[in-house]
Design an enzyme around this catalytic site. Structure first.
Site, PDB file in Angstrom:
ATOM      1  N   GLU A  80      -1.719   3.076   6.781  1.00 50.67           N
ATOM      2  CA  GLU A  80      -1.687   4.124   5.752  1.00 50.67           C
ATOM      3  C   GLU A  80      -2.345   5.409   6.234  1.00 50.67           C
ATOM      4  O   GLU A  80      -1.894   6.510   5.901  1.00 50.67           O
ATOM      5  CB  GLU A  80      -2.356   3.627   4.472  1.00 50.67           C
ATOM      6  CG  GLU A  80      -1.733   2.374   3.879  1.00 50.67           C
ATOM      7  CD  GLU A  80      -0.228   2.462   3.729  1.00 50.67           C
ATOM      8  OE1 GLU A  80       0.278   3.542   3.372  1.00 50.67           O
ATOM      9  OE2 GLU A  80       0.445   1.451   3.972  1.00 50.67           O
ATOM     10  N   ALA A 108       0.864  -1.180   0.000  1.00 52.50           N
ATOM     11  CA  ALA A 108       0.000   0.000   0.000  1.00 52.50           C
ATOM     12  C   ALA A 108       0.899   1.228   0.000  1.00 52.50           C
ATOM     13  O   ALA A 108       2.090   1.146   0.310  1.00 52.50           O
ATOM     14  CB  ALA A 108      -0.923   0.009   1.218  1.00 52.50           C
ATOM     15  N   MET A 109       0.325   2.378  -0.357  1.00 51.66           N
ATOM     16  CA  MET A 109       1.090   3.624  -0.403  1.00 51.66           C
ATOM     17  C   MET A 109       0.213   4.769   0.069  1.00 51.66           C
ATOM     18  O   MET A 109      -0.934   4.903  -0.348  1.00 51.66           O
ATOM     19  CB  MET A 109       1.616   3.888  -1.821  1.00 51.66           C
ATOM     20  CG  MET A 109       2.596   5.042  -1.903  1.00 51.66           C
ATOM     21  SD  MET A 109       3.100   5.374  -3.618  1.00 51.66           S
ATOM     22  CE  MET A 109       3.931   3.842  -4.016  1.00 51.66           C
ATOM     23  N   GLU A 110       0.802   5.614   0.917  1.00 56.39           N
ATOM     24  CA  GLU A 110       0.021   6.586   1.682  1.00 56.39           C
ATOM     25  C   GLU A 110      -0.173   7.935   1.005  1.00 56.39           C
ATOM     26  O   GLU A 110      -0.293   8.955   1.670  1.00 56.39           O
ATOM     27  CB  GLU A 110       0.702   6.807   3.038  1.00 56.39           C
ATOM     28  CG  GLU A 110       2.091   7.459   2.976  1.00 56.39           C
ATOM     29  CD  GLU A 110       3.238   6.478   2.870  1.00 56.39           C
ATOM     30  OE1 GLU A 110       4.381   6.866   3.166  1.00 56.39           O
ATOM     31  OE2 GLU A 110       2.993   5.316   2.463  1.00 56.39           O
ATOM     32  N   ASN A 111      -0.237   7.994  -0.307  1.00 57.35           N
ATOM     33  CA  ASN A 111      -0.296   9.264  -1.032  1.00 57.35           C
ATOM     34  C   ASN A 111      -1.340  10.218  -0.448  1.00 57.35           C
ATOM     35  O   ASN A 111      -2.458   9.821  -0.114  1.00 57.35           O
ATOM     36  CB  ASN A 111      -0.664   9.008  -2.495  1.00 57.35           C
ATOM     37  CG  ASN A 111       0.045   7.814  -3.066  1.00 57.35           C
ATOM     38  OD1 ASN A 111       1.210   7.859  -3.372  1.00 57.35           O
ATOM     39  ND2 ASN A 111      -0.674   6.712  -3.185  1.00 57.35           N
ATOM     40  N   HIS A 127       0.001   7.358   8.333  1.00 62.15           N
ATOM     41  CA  HIS A 127       0.978   8.090   7.532  1.00 62.15           C
ATOM     42  C   HIS A 127       0.476   9.481   7.139  1.00 62.15           C
ATOM     43  O   HIS A 127       1.295  10.330   6.744  1.00 62.15           O
ATOM     44  CB  HIS A 127       1.305   7.321   6.252  1.00 62.15           C
ATOM     45  CG  HIS A 127       2.436   6.362   6.401  1.00 62.15           C
ATOM     46  ND1 HIS A 127       3.639   6.693   6.987  1.00 62.15           N
ATOM     47  CD2 HIS A 127       2.565   5.055   6.014  1.00 62.15           C
ATOM     48  CE1 HIS A 127       4.447   5.653   6.959  1.00 62.15           C
ATOM     49  NE2 HIS A 127       3.818   4.639   6.367  1.00 62.15           N
ATOM     50  N   GLU A 187       7.960   4.885   8.917  1.00 59.20           N
ATOM     51  CA  GLU A 187       7.430   3.530   8.821  1.00 59.20           C
ATOM     52  C   GLU A 187       7.309   2.864  10.184  1.00 59.20           C
ATOM     53  O   GLU A 187       6.389   2.080  10.419  1.00 59.20           O
ATOM     54  CB  GLU A 187       8.301   2.684   7.883  1.00 59.20           C
ATOM     55  CG  GLU A 187       8.311   3.173   6.443  1.00 59.20           C
ATOM     56  CD  GLU A 187       6.917   3.175   5.812  1.00 59.20           C
ATOM     57  OE1 GLU A 187       5.988   2.564   6.358  1.00 59.20           O
ATOM     58  OE2 GLU A 187       6.769   3.804   4.746  1.00 59.20           O
TER      59      GLU A 187
END
Length: 929
Positions: free
Chosen positions: A361, A325-328, A364, A383
């Site tokens: 996420e 996953a990515m926390e954009n 973040h 992280e």
């Protein structure tokens, strides 16, 4: 609980994803990356890009070889230029061009200010073909009356992936300029940068688009091949009606292309929407995906306690995604298995992952987005914080699970096995140690995530959660929308400590730098006869050489909590030196008068005692184990097995800690035992020790599970262990259930929690027909949780030819999606029959694997570790050393450190097997007799 959303079954999807992010490491599409040298100070101008098409229409690099001192030979950008806004126009094509490639066309306009006079512009550029403008690859304009000097030459510097713009004069300090470029790139399926993801349902292909991005880009149902116009302005986030600073290292553009037979058909993407309130702010949370299912509510601890609301992002599940996953900002992206939950197919483990990943996420949004670190060397703070808070957030969403305790087993014990190697590394690096994309990818490892979480948990515990929370609030309020270094957090936590008048042995900085600036952790040893207490750097192989020096000489300031069998209040003792004498640790004689350190395992260290105290603890476990806290029962098992591996205690003592387990009802001690016995299995499942070990281990029996959530985990462990160790009744059950499913494939009788174990057992003992049926079910699976279970189970076959074929499938994206290739190979390598096959396959295909995954894939290091986990002979060590030599020219990319760890582990395994094989065999023969 879970909320649902639905997508038409006739829907086919081609999604095109632009990922400009921390996890991608290279920012895409000629967009400038602001690299702040100091908070609110100068930044650099950059751009990084996706993949290419044919040969670039560029000028050649200068004939003379550039000296290493030239800026374009350095991976990090100079600090002379600061971006202010960007406008990027993209035109993706979903039909192949004349050369047989999918391509995109685009142009960009970047407005920037000059911070220091310079005659050079460097732009990160990867695999783009530029349209020449008056003989150059870009053009330059003045802004607000400025007049740029003429361009002297432009070229592509391949080693550092720069587009270099050499000017004939200097840009003036304080003036603004605009850089313009036109380019073409390949719309590849390589999961990096701007990439293509295909999803076809029932053979139907449909057209349409959806575009979601930061900065005023939200278009629905565009015509095929229409231009996608993206305007990113720092200080502009239109989708929330807010003005915030956008950190360019985290940005996401997603284009949904719903392909239809008739272009007039409407888009049919359905969205799950829910309202969440954080403080005084209520936001709509939207969930997008191509497949049906639900999602699990997970409010992060930060949202509840940090009193600094941030806008909630949209959540999107992607069919193809490199990371988990990515926390954009504005649009958090997930693999579908990390976002979607379907009670008809998902196990309790699937649900736990969805809860914790969403919490991770969302956490973040505060740590990483609201406040961003200055450089990747301090990544652990982002992280590690999110990895700690995910358990607190999941606990707030599902309080009955008691999930906070899982952090010890899932994070701390896991990472200690890595951090006990001489090839480990500190949480914080020096900035100059992290430069290349591969080095950045390497930082995303268990040390950053799991050790970071464990150390922050320890910090919160000895400060108290209230003081910890106050320090975080001060830190986030002070540095919101800015950049920090790790020292800044210590300053604000220290202020909270001072305000609360909490007494510590020294400052927060003085304590925590021992844990962040030097690798590893201590083993704390207590002698209950004389009260002495010592600490020593714990290494799995005590004879290994640590080449990384430490200004603290590997001495930690250790918060030691302790209790005795006599009862009384818990006490904390600060161990600041290598050794000390504390009279309170002297324990009178008597079986019940034991000493127990590190209560609830809040400290990041292992514990050893004198033999008499170990005997007392084992007696207590055998007579009334509930007198010892459940987490510490797991701790005793995990510590003794690892102390035995490091030669602090005899292997028999470690094995003896498992004897009481027939009375144990809790999940955590059983999980600790199974995890540690798994190492024995890896070392001995190809030797004569395995038979007695199999019989002796199963002779322990299995207690009836208890609890709300742990009972299901215990059930899963019981079935998995029984089937994997060859208990006939388990095999018979698995085969019967699997055959029922084969008879009526539309009605699966196997409950989701047991499918992984049942599938694996049935395929392990089954026929080619059984494998083919599972393969067909995998291909037809519409829920990713089910597909993942089948994909892993297919690796359980005992037929070498089937496993070899399956290895070949892993490199065919029409059979196994690229995002799943590495984990599929790892699953085959975990099979004792498949391990050598996977090793041969990796050696034979290393160049291909490296080109596909070695540069920026975060799972790539796991490939090396998984395939070498059984290595325990001189022959295997020589093979591994030769593999390193043979592929030096290709390289190892983000797996470089993993290769060194594999070499170190193999050497340690060789020693351990030689020294312990006879004792292990004798113990299990006695237990099974």
């Amino acid at each position: 609980m879970a909320a649902g959303f639905f997508i038409s079954k006739t829907l086919g999807l081609v999604s095109v994803i632009l990922c400009l992010g921390a996890l991608a490491t290279i920012i895409a599409l000629s967009v400038v990356y602001a690299q702040e040298k100091n908070r609110n100070a100068t930044s650099a101008l950059s751009s990084a890009n996706p993949a290419p098409t044919a040969a670039p229409a560029t000028t050649a690099a200068p004939a003379t070889t550039a000296a290493p001192a030239n800026p374009w030979n350095k991976m990090r950008l100079p600090q002379s230029l600061l971006p202010e806004s960007y406008v990027v126009t993209l035109q993706p094509f979903l039909t192949k061009d004349a050369s047989g490639l999918y391509i995109f066309k685009g142009n960009s306009a970047v407005t920037f200010s000059c911070q220091e006079a310079t005659d050079l512009i460097l732009i990160h550029s990867k695999k783009l073909n530029y349209t020449q403008q008056n003989g150059f690859l870009i053009s330059l304009e003045g802004v607000d009356g400025s007049s740029p000097p003429p361009i002297a030459k432009t070229w592509l510097e391949a080693p550092t992936q720069y587009l270099v713009v050499q000017l004939s004069g200097q840009l003036e300090k304080g003036k603004k300029y605009k850089l313009l470029s036109d380019f073409v790139g390949e719309l590849a399926d390589d999961l990096a940068g701007f990439y293509r993801s295909e999803y076809v349902d029932e053979g139907v292909t449909r057209y349409g688009k959806r575009v979601d991005c930061l900065g005023g880009c939200d278009a629905l149902c565009l015509q095929p091949f229409a231009l996608v116009h993206v305007s990113l302005l720092p200080g502009d986030l239109h989708s929330w009606g807010l003005t915030v600073h956008v950190h360019q290292y985290l940005c996401m553009l997603r284009i949904w292309m719903l392909v239809t037979h008739r272009h007039s058909d409407p888009c049919r993407v359905h969205t799950c929407m829910t309202s969440l309130t954080l403080g005084s702010q209520t936001d709509q949370l939207r969930i997008f995906s191509v497949q049906g299912g639900g999602w699990v509510r997970a409010l992060p601890w930060g949202a509840i306690l940090l009193t600094w609301p941030v806008p909630l992002p949209d959540q999107v599940g992607l069919p193809d995604f490199n990371a988990g996953a990515m926390e954009n900002w504005g649009l958090v992206t997930y693999r579908e298995n990390s976002l979607l939950y379907d009670p008809l197919f998902s196990s309790i483990g699937n649900k736990e992952r969805v809860v914790t990943v969403i919490a991770h996420e969302l956490a973040h949004q505060w740590f990483g987005n609201l406040v961003t670190l200055r450089w990747w060397n301090d990544l652990w703070l982002n992280e590690g914080f999110a990895s700690y808070v995910e358990y607190l957030g999941a606990d707030s969403a599902e309080p009955s699970w008691n999930i906070k305790d899982l952090i010890v087993q899932s994070e701390m014990y896991r990472v200690m096995k890595i951090d006990a190697l001489a090839s480990s590394h500190p949480l914080s690096f020096q900035e100059n140690e992290i430069n290349t994309p591969a080095q950045i990818s390497e930082v995303f490892d268990a040390i950053a995530y799991s050790k970071g979480a464990s150390v922050l948990r320890m910090l919160s515990n000895f400060l108290t959660e209230e003081i910890f929370k106050r320090g975080l609030q001060s830190y986030l309020h002070t540095f919101s929308y800015g950049n920090t270094v790790y020292d800044d957090l210590w300053v604000h936590l220290q202020k909270a400590v001072d305000d609360a008048k909490l007494q510590l042995p020294t400052t927060i900085k003085g304590i925590m730098e021992r844990w962040t600036l030097q690798m590893g952790f201590p083993v704390v040893t207590v002698n209950t006869r004389n009260g002495s207490i010592t600490q020593k750097h714990f290494l799995l192989d005590p004879e290994s050489v640590v080449n990384r020096s430490s200004v603290f000489n590997y001495v930690w300031i250790v918060p030691v909590t302790w209790m005795t069998g006599q009862g009384g209040a818990l006490t904390t003792y600060w161990l600041e030196e290598t050794s000390a004498t504390e009279p309170s640790f002297t324990i009178p004689a008597g079986a019940a008068n034991w000493l127990l350190l590190n209560i609830n395992v809040t400290g990041y260290f292992r514990v050893n005692y004198d033999p008499e105290n170990w005997d007392k603890l084992l007696t207590q476990l055998d007579t009334s184990h509930q007198a010892i806290p459940v987490i510490n029962r797991a701790q005793i098992i995990d510590d003794t097995f690892n102390l035995a591996r490091a030669k602090y205690i005899d292997i028999g003592l470690a094995l003896n800690t498992t004897r009481y387990l027939s009375k144990e009802l809790e999940y955590l001690p059983w999980s600790a035992a199974l995890d540690n016995l798994a190492y024995f299995r890896l070392m001995f499942d190809r030797s004569e020790v395995y038979g007695p070990m199999q019989s002796g281990w199963l002779a322990l029996g299995w207690a009836t599970p208890s609890g709300v959530c742990w009972d299901r985990y215990n059930e899963i462990n019981a079935i998995s262990t029984a089937c994997s160790y060859g208990i006939r009744e388990c095999w018979t059950l698995a085969t019967a259930l699997f055959n029922q499913w084969k008879t009526n494939s539309s009605n699966n009788p196997i409950i989701p929690n047991l499918r992984s174990s049942i599938y694996c057992s049935a395929i392990k003992t089954g026929s080619e027909e059984d494998w083919d049926f599972a393969w067909q079910m995998f291909q037809k699976a519409t829920v990713v949780a089910e597909a993942d279970k089948l994909r892993a189970a297919l690796a359980c076959s005992q037929e070498t030819w089937i496993l070899r074929r399956y290895l070949q499938y892993s490199l065919d994206p029409t059979k196994i999606r690229k995002q799943d290739a590495v984990s599929t190979i790892n699953s085959i390598a975990s099979n004792v029959v498949g391990q050598s096959l996977a090793w041969d396959f990796i050696r034979g295909n290393w160049k291909t694997l490296f080109e596909q995954y070695g540069g920026g894939s975060f799972s790539f290091s796991n490939l090396i570790l998984a395939v070498t986990q059984r290595f325990s002979s001189e022959f295997e060590l020589k093979q591994l050393e030769q593999f390193k030599v043979d592929n030096a020219d290709v390289g190892f990319g983000s797996g470089t450190r993993a290769l060194e760890q594999a070499l170190e582990k193999t050497k340690a395994n060789i020693k351990w097997v030689a020294e312990n094989k006879k004792a292990v065999l004798t113990w299990f023969e006695r237990e099974s007799g």
